[in-house]
Write an enzyme that holds these catalytic residues in place. Structure first.
Site, PDB file in Angstrom:
ATOM      1  N   GLY A  45       0.851  -1.176   0.000  1.00  0.00           N
ATOM      2  CA  GLY A  45       0.000   0.000   0.000  1.00  0.00           C
ATOM      3  C   GLY A  45       0.888   1.227   0.000  1.00  0.00           C
ATOM      4  O   GLY A  45       2.047   1.153   0.447  1.00  0.00           O
ATOM      5  N   GLN A  50       3.073   9.889   1.509  1.00  0.00           N
ATOM      6  CA  GLN A  50       4.376   9.201   1.526  1.00  0.00           C
ATOM      7  C   GLN A  50       5.256   9.556   0.331  1.00  0.00           C
ATOM      8  O   GLN A  50       6.438   9.232   0.327  1.00  0.00           O
ATOM      9  CB  GLN A  50       4.186   7.680   1.573  1.00  0.00           C
ATOM     10  CG  GLN A  50       3.553   7.206   2.876  1.00  0.00           C
ATOM     11  CD  GLN A  50       3.409   5.696   2.887  1.00  0.00           C
ATOM     12  OE1 GLN A  50       2.439   5.164   2.374  1.00  0.00           O
ATOM     13  NE2 GLN A  50       4.380   5.002   3.450  1.00  0.00           N
ATOM     14  N   CYS A  98       5.999  -0.324   7.388  1.00  0.00           N
ATOM     15  CA  CYS A  98       5.628   0.849   6.604  1.00  0.00           C
ATOM     16  C   CYS A  98       6.843   1.298   5.790  1.00  0.00           C
ATOM     17  O   CYS A  98       7.952   1.359   6.329  1.00  0.00           O
ATOM     18  CB  CYS A  98       5.183   1.963   7.542  1.00  0.00           C
ATOM     19  SG  CYS A  98       4.704   3.478   6.705  1.00  0.00           S
ATOM     20  N   LEU A  99       6.626   1.614   4.522  1.00  0.00           N
ATOM     21  CA  LEU A  99       7.754   2.046   3.673  1.00  0.00           C
ATOM     22  C   LEU A  99       8.400   3.319   4.218  1.00  0.00           C
ATOM     23  O   LEU A  99       9.574   3.564   3.978  1.00  0.00           O
ATOM     24  CB  LEU A  99       7.275   2.289   2.237  1.00  0.00           C
ATOM     25  CG  LEU A  99       6.828   1.041   1.457  1.00  0.00           C
ATOM     26  CD1 LEU A  99       6.229   1.435   0.120  1.00  0.00           C
ATOM     27  CD2 LEU A  99       7.978   0.063   1.272  1.00  0.00           C
ATOM     28  N   HIS A 140      -4.335   1.080   7.737  1.00  0.00           N
ATOM     29  CA  HIS A 140      -2.942   1.546   7.784  1.00  0.00           C
ATOM     30  C   HIS A 140      -2.736   2.701   6.806  1.00  0.00           C
ATOM     31  O   HIS A 140      -2.199   3.753   7.175  1.00  0.00           O
ATOM     32  CB  HIS A 140      -1.974   0.396   7.467  1.00  0.00           C
ATOM     33  CG  HIS A 140      -0.535   0.821   7.429  1.00  0.00           C
ATOM     34  ND1 HIS A 140       0.397   0.386   8.340  1.00  0.00           N
ATOM     35  CD2 HIS A 140       0.128   1.673   6.589  1.00  0.00           C
ATOM     36  CE1 HIS A 140       1.567   0.961   8.065  1.00  0.00           C
ATOM     37  NE2 HIS A 140       1.433   1.733   7.002  1.00  0.00           N
ATOM     38  N   GLU A 141      -3.189   2.497   5.560  1.00  0.00           N
ATOM     39  CA  GLU A 141      -3.002   3.550   4.548  1.00  0.00           C
ATOM     40  C   GLU A 141      -3.838   4.777   4.875  1.00  0.00           C
ATOM     41  O   GLU A 141      -3.395   5.913   4.720  1.00  0.00           O
ATOM     42  CB  GLU A 141      -3.339   3.029   3.149  1.00  0.00           C
ATOM     43  CG  GLU A 141      -2.459   1.878   2.663  1.00  0.00           C
ATOM     44  CD  GLU A 141      -0.970   2.133   2.854  1.00  0.00           C
ATOM     45  OE1 GLU A 141      -0.536   3.295   2.707  1.00  0.00           O
ATOM     46  OE2 GLU A 141      -0.239   1.183   3.165  1.00  0.00           O
ATOM     47  N   HIS A 144      -2.441   7.315   7.219  1.00  0.00           N
ATOM     48  CA  HIS A 144      -1.479   8.267   6.644  1.00  0.00           C
ATOM     49  C   HIS A 144      -2.170   9.579   6.241  1.00  0.00           C
ATOM     50  O   HIS A 144      -1.559  10.644   6.279  1.00  0.00           O
ATOM     51  CB  HIS A 144      -0.799   7.672   5.405  1.00  0.00           C
ATOM     52  CG  HIS A 144       0.333   6.735   5.715  1.00  0.00           C
ATOM     53  ND1 HIS A 144       1.487   7.149   6.352  1.00  0.00           N
ATOM     54  CD2 HIS A 144       0.497   5.417   5.465  1.00  0.00           C
ATOM     55  CE1 HIS A 144       2.312   6.103   6.473  1.00  0.00           C
ATOM     56  NE2 HIS A 144       1.735   5.039   5.947  1.00  0.00           N
TER      57      HIS A 144
HETATM   58 ZN   LIG Z   1       2.602   3.182   5.957  1.00  0.00          ZN
END
Ligand SMILES: [Zn+2]
Length: 190
Positions: A45, A50, A98-99, A140-141, A144
């Protein structure tokens, strides 16, 4: 194009992202770029903040997890102007990463049921319910978009233990296979 990923500590990750209009510039390109960047960095995701864009959209493709979670096969979606209107069900503790926080995994509690309103890539409106693993990835996304990171949701004890690690990550002390933008580095607009 593939964007660099903004790393923990950058203020754009803490902003509440804004809805966009249908006439948002190069929307199709942005959607394509989000997917391309997500695949390149091997994420499941990716949310627009991000890559430094504080707008309420994210993309998901759960296929890499489909071997363990068959419901995620081809669970590929774009969420634009996303708003969660309900969260309920049992809390479940599960590991997440998470990236924007490279090489860190922690158990996070999340509700098993959500309702979310959003537009898709064709600007069709949806009001849908998701359960289980799908609901987890979406939450999660979605977090953000509200400036929330999964490390905010760990226990107070874990939070204290993580402080040093997060500090190091924000200073660039990590290895990642993808390009990143550290706090203090300028985000170039495409
Ligand atoms: Zn994340």
């Amino acid at each position: 194009m593939v964007y660099p990923i903004v790393v923990y500590g950058h203020p754009v990750l803490r902003k509440v992202a804004k809805d966009i209009g249908r006439d948002y510039q190069d929307l199709d390109q942005l959607i394509a770029d989000l997917f391309e960047t997500m695949y390149k960095s091997e994420g499941m995701g990716l949310a627009a903040p991000q890559i430094g864009k504080s707008v309420r959209m994210f993309v998901i493709d759960g296929t890499p997890l489909a071997e363990d979670e068959p419901e995620l096969l081809n669970f590929k979606k774009v969420f634009i102007n996303a708003h969660v209107t309900e969260k309920s069900g049992d809390l479940k503790l599960m590991g997440e990463g998470c990236l924007s926080i490279p090489n860190l995994r922690e158990d996070v509690n999340r509700e098993s049921h959500i309702r979310i309103q959003y537009y898709d890539a064709d600007w069709e409106y949806h009001d849908e319910v998701f359960e289980g693993y799908k609901a987890r990835i979406i939450q999660h996304e979605y977090d953000h978009l509200d400036g929330i990171l999964f490390t905010d949701k760990v226990s107070p004890l874990r939070k204290r233990l993580l402080k040093g690690k997060l500090n190091a990550i924000s200073k660039g002390k990590f290895e990642a296979s993808y390009k990143t933008i550290l706090p203090g580095q300028k985000i170039k607009s495409a």
